[in-house]
Design a protein around this motif. Structure first.
Motif, short mmCIF file in Angstrom:
data_model
loop_
_atom_site.label_atom_id
_atom_site.label_comp_id
_atom_site.label_asym_id
_atom_site.label_seq_id
_atom_site.Cartn_x
_atom_site.Cartn_y
_atom_site.Cartn_z
N PRO A 57 11.53 39.42 -4.00
CA PRO A 57 12.84 39.20 -3.39
C PRO A 57 12.75 38.48 -2.04
CG PRO A 57 12.75 41.39 -4.34
CD PRO A 57 11.36 40.81 -4.44
N GLY A 58 13.62 37.53 -1.83
CA GLY A 58 13.60 36.75 -0.61
C GLY A 58 14.42 35.49 -0.80
N VAL A 59 14.28 34.57 0.15
CA VAL A 59 14.91 33.26 0.06
C VAL A 59 13.79 32.24 0.20
CG1 VAL A 59 16.65 31.70 0.99
CG2 VAL A 59 17.02 34.17 1.09
N TRP A 60 13.55 31.48 -0.84
CA TRP A 60 12.35 30.64 -0.92
C TRP A 60 12.71 29.17 -1.11
CZ3 TRP A 60 8.25 33.57 0.15
CH2 TRP A 60 8.29 34.94 -0.18
N ILE A 61 11.74 28.32 -0.78
CA ILE A 61 11.87 26.89 -1.09
C ILE A 61 11.02 26.59 -2.32
CG2 ILE A 61 11.28 24.55 -0.37
CD1 ILE A 61 11.94 25.42 2.52
N LEU A 62 11.70 26.14 -3.37
CA LEU A 62 11.00 25.59 -4.53
C LEU A 62 10.86 24.11 -4.21
CD1 LEU A 62 9.99 25.46 -7.51
CD2 LEU A 62 12.38 25.45 -8.21
N GLY A 63 9.65 23.66 -3.84
CA GLY A 63 9.57 22.31 -3.33
C GLY A 63 8.28 21.58 -3.63
N ASP A 64 8.29 20.29 -3.27
CA ASP A 64 7.14 19.42 -3.48
C ASP A 64 6.05 19.77 -2.46
OD1 ASP A 64 6.96 16.35 -4.90
OD2 ASP A 64 5.43 16.88 -3.41
N LEU A 65 4.79 19.65 -2.88
CA LEU A 65 3.67 19.94 -1.99
C LEU A 65 3.56 18.93 -0.84
CD1 LEU A 65 2.95 21.92 -4.21
CD2 LEU A 65 0.59 21.14 -4.10
N ALA A 66 4.07 17.71 -1.06
CA ALA A 66 3.99 16.69 -0.02
C ALA A 66 5.00 17.05 1.08
CB ALA A 66 4.30 15.32 -0.60
N ASP A 67 4.50 17.41 2.27
CA ASP A 67 5.38 17.86 3.36
C ASP A 67 6.45 16.83 3.68
OD1 ASP A 67 3.93 20.20 3.58
OD2 ASP A 67 2.60 19.42 5.15
N ASP A 68 6.01 15.58 3.75
CA ASP A 68 6.94 14.52 4.14
C ASP A 68 8.10 14.41 3.15
OD1 ASP A 68 7.39 12.64 6.19
OD2 ASP A 68 6.89 11.02 4.78
N ASP A 69 7.77 14.44 1.86
CA ASP A 69 8.81 14.31 0.84
C ASP A 69 9.71 15.54 0.83
OD1 ASP A 69 7.32 12.08 0.34
OD2 ASP A 69 6.72 12.60 -1.69
N ARG A 70 9.11 16.72 1.03
CA ARG A 70 9.91 17.95 1.06
C ARG A 70 10.85 17.94 2.27
NH1 ARG A 70 6.01 20.97 1.42
NH2 ARG A 70 6.43 21.79 3.48
N HIS A 71 10.32 17.51 3.40
CA HIS A 71 11.15 17.44 4.61
C HIS A 71 12.29 16.44 4.46
CE1 HIS A 71 7.48 19.07 7.01
NE2 HIS A 71 8.21 20.04 6.50
N HIS A 72 12.10 15.47 3.57
CA HIS A 72 13.17 14.50 3.34
C HIS A 72 13.97 14.85 2.09
CE1 HIS A 72 10.86 12.22 6.34
NE2 HIS A 72 12.03 11.67 6.61
N GLY A 73 13.83 16.08 1.63
CA GLY A 73 14.77 16.55 0.62
C GLY A 73 14.22 17.07 -0.71
N MET A 74 12.92 16.85 -0.99
CA MET A 74 12.44 17.20 -2.33
C MET A 74 12.18 18.71 -2.45
SD MET A 74 12.08 16.31 -5.37
CE MET A 74 12.22 14.50 -5.44
N GLY A 75 13.26 19.42 -2.69
CA GLY A 75 13.16 20.87 -2.89
C GLY A 75 14.53 21.46 -3.15
N ILE A 76 14.53 22.72 -3.54
CA ILE A 76 15.79 23.44 -3.76
C ILE A 76 15.55 24.90 -3.36
CG2 ILE A 76 15.29 23.98 -6.21
CD1 ILE A 76 18.32 23.40 -6.76
N VAL A 77 16.58 25.53 -2.81
CA VAL A 77 16.42 26.92 -2.35
C VAL A 77 16.60 27.87 -3.53
CG1 VAL A 77 17.41 28.71 -0.85
CG2 VAL A 77 17.18 26.35 -0.01
N GLY A 100 0.85 -1.18 0.00
CA GLY A 100 0.00 0.00 0.00
C GLY A 100 0.89 1.23 0.00
N GLY A 101 0.37 2.34 -0.54
CA GLY A 101 1.17 3.55 -0.64
C GLY A 101 0.32 4.79 -0.49
N ASP A 102 0.96 5.94 -0.72
CA ASP A 102 0.24 7.19 -0.52
C ASP A 102 0.40 8.11 -1.74
OD1 ASP A 102 2.90 7.69 -0.30
OD2 ASP A 102 2.77 8.92 1.50
N MET A 103 0.42 7.49 -2.91
CA MET A 103 0.59 8.27 -4.13
C MET A 103 -0.56 9.25 -4.32
SD MET A 103 2.98 8.14 -6.44
CE MET A 103 3.56 6.58 -7.15
N PRO A 104 -0.27 10.50 -4.71
CA PRO A 104 -1.37 11.43 -4.96
C PRO A 104 -2.26 10.93 -6.11
CG PRO A 104 0.72 12.33 -5.73
CD PRO A 104 1.04 11.08 -4.98
N GLN A 105 -3.57 11.02 -5.92
CA GLN A 105 -4.50 10.52 -6.94
C GLN A 105 -5.48 11.60 -7.39
OE1 GLN A 105 -3.79 7.57 -7.80
NE2 GLN A 105 -3.04 6.45 -6.03
#
Ligand SMILES: [Cu+2]
Length: 503
Positions: A320-340, A197-202
């Motif tokens: 102007p600022g410092v932003w996270i370009l990242g995945d909407l999934a919090d868990d995946d973003r917290h584990h790395g899916m993003g770039i500053v 089982g998984g949690d893929m966005p549907q």
């Protein structure tokens, strides 16, 4: 004026001078998408390969002291960015320093079966500890990519679970350059593990209309399987998430200036995952899908990409600022899916704010009308899931046929010059990013709504939804069609077209 229009000659000169950095492109971190190391400066036709790719096991540092081992191209992840000129022949030498025969697929290109890189089409393998040299004419122009086409099955170190992914950019003669900066982003997960089982966005696709008949068939098949005590089939989850081979916060930021127009070329290099991307305070003006210019560029707050999909989008830098370009999934973003994304002169902790609710639709970028002509023939396909039917893995069928690896018998027959419609019906609750090799198709109907003008080589077909695409049979030879989700393609979700002569 951007630097996309750099000629090949200029490119070679620039890369020779710059060493590992290619001109006009932003690179990040030690796993940068550099092109220089793939390029030997030679003119074509003198028997020396212009590009060399080396498949080998290597260590990838995705964050300080966090190292994963994988198979890569040229010892780096992602593989080197290859810039070709549309219509200009190139020779590429691929060395395989591993124990296993390999296939290198030129995704999205109109090439021959000898070059394409799929064993099912008859492309010869790059032998273990061997080399294969290929010559081909890159086309069509735009964002393509290259990746392994090996079956992985239950081996989470093989196939596209490995680091064998790199971007290709094919420049057109008259490449428009209305941007100030060009940034390539490769989305990729590492350290996969199986779970049931998984949690893929549907539920991110629009329209959301489901076909009741497909839903009933899929639900009753699943119910019957679970009633027999069969657990859900395996899905893959990942420990680490990266953009350009670095976890969020651990790579070089994308450095921008206020007022710039930045062209992002995003490649979903995942074996199995659907990805989303947002940049707080900014919108994306989508200009191309799968490398092909869209009829109507439009602004969206979020990008969604199934495995193997590409999006080219312009972002006007005016917050102007410092932003996270990242995945909407919090868990995946917290584990790395993003770039500053860091504006010049700005400091501080990168900021993430979730975007407003938004549904993704390819039709947003389409021409107003649907397809202009009726096809010569319509091919119907129904996709079904057989829960945990193969050693605990879900098995997949197209019109009740489960593809067996190594088969070269085509189930569908094309005649050169004819126009075909594929009417795809998804009798499962999963989203399938289906891909046609060596051809591009036009999206003509999505979940019941007619559309036109969007040309792609992968299309996500939503759970219990229908989609129609059309293509012209203009590249003779065996042609693979499959779901690009590695677990699905490896367990039956594949078929072959061939070309037959008129009777
Ligand atoms: Cu699939």
């Amino acid at each position: 004026m951007g630097r996309v229009g750099l000629s090949r000659r200029e490119f070679l000169r620039e890369t020779a001078r710059a060493g590992t950095a290619a001109a006009g492109t932003a690179f990040f971190g030690t796993n940068a998408m550099a092109a220089g190391d793939a390029v030997a400066v030679q003119s074509p036709g003198d028997g020396v390969a212009e590009y060399t790719l080396r498949i080998a096991a290597s260590a990838i540092e995705i964050a300080p002291k966090r190292i994963v081992s994988s198979i890569t191209y040229n010892g780096q992840f992602p593989g080197p960015l290859l810039r070709f000129q549309e219509g200009r022949e190139v020779t590429v030498e691929v060395h395989n320093d591993t124990e296993a025969p390999e296939q290198l697929h030129w995704h999205g290109q109109k090439v021959s079966t000898d070059v394409d890189g799929a064993a099912e089409e008859g492309t010869p393998y790059i032998p273990a500890h061997g080399v294969r040299r290929i010559t081909f004419t890159p086309r069509p122009a735009g964002l393509r990519f290259y990746h392994t086409h090996n079956r992985a099955g239950a081996d989470l170190h093989a196939g596209q679970y490995s680091g064998q992914v790199g971007a290709v950019y094919i420049e057109a003669e008259d490449e428009p350059g209305r941007h100030d900066r060009e940034v390539f982003l490769m989305l990729k997960e590492f350290q996969g593990a199986f779970s049931q089982g998984g949690d893929m966005p549907q539920d991110f696709l629009s329209p959301a209309t489901k076909v009741r008949e497909l839903e009933e068939a899929g639900e009753s098949a699943m119910k019957a399987s679970l009633a027999k005590g069969v657990p859900h089939g395996y899905e893959v989850g990942y420990q680490y998430f990266t953009i350009n081979g670095r976890m969020l916060g651990h790579g070089e930021p994308v450095r921008v200036k206020a007022g710039e127009r930045v062209l992002f070329h995003v490649v979903n290099g995942s074996a199995t995952e659907i990805r989303s991307l947002a940049l707080p305070g900014h919108t994306f003006r989508v200009v191309a899908l799968d490398g092909n210019a869209v009829p109507q560029p439009a602004e969206v707050p979020v990008l969604w990409l199934g495995p193997a999909e590409r999006i080219s989008a312009l972002v006007q830098m005016r917050q102007p600022g410092v932003w996270i370009l990242g995945d909407l999934a919090d868990d995946d973003r917290h584990h790395g899916m993003g770039i500053v994304v860091e504006y010049a002169g700005q400091k501080g902790k990168p900021v993430w704010t979730p975007p407003r609710p938004f549904r993704w639709s390819y039709a947003r970028f389409a021409a107003q009308k649907g397809a202009s002509q009726e096809p010569d023939e319509t091919i119907e396909m129904t996709f079904t899931k057989r829960n945990a039917a193969e050693h605990g893995f879900n098995q997949w069928a197209i019109n009740e046929q489960v593809f067996s690896s190594g088969s070269m018998a085509a189930a569908y027959h094309l005649r050169e010059g004819r126009r075909y419609r594929l009417r795809m019906r998804n009798a499962s609750d999963d989203v399938h990013p289906v891909h046609l090799h060596r051809h591009s198709f036009q999206l003509t109907k999505l979940a019941g709504q007619a559309t036109g003008g969007v040309i792609k080589d992968v299309v996500m077909v939503g759970g219990y939804q229908e989609a129609e695409v059309e293509f012209t049979a203009d590249n003779p030879g065996l042609t693979l069609f499959h779901c690009h989700q590695q677990l699905h393609m490896d367990f039956g979700f594949m078929t072959l077209f061939d070309y037959t002569q008129a009777a």
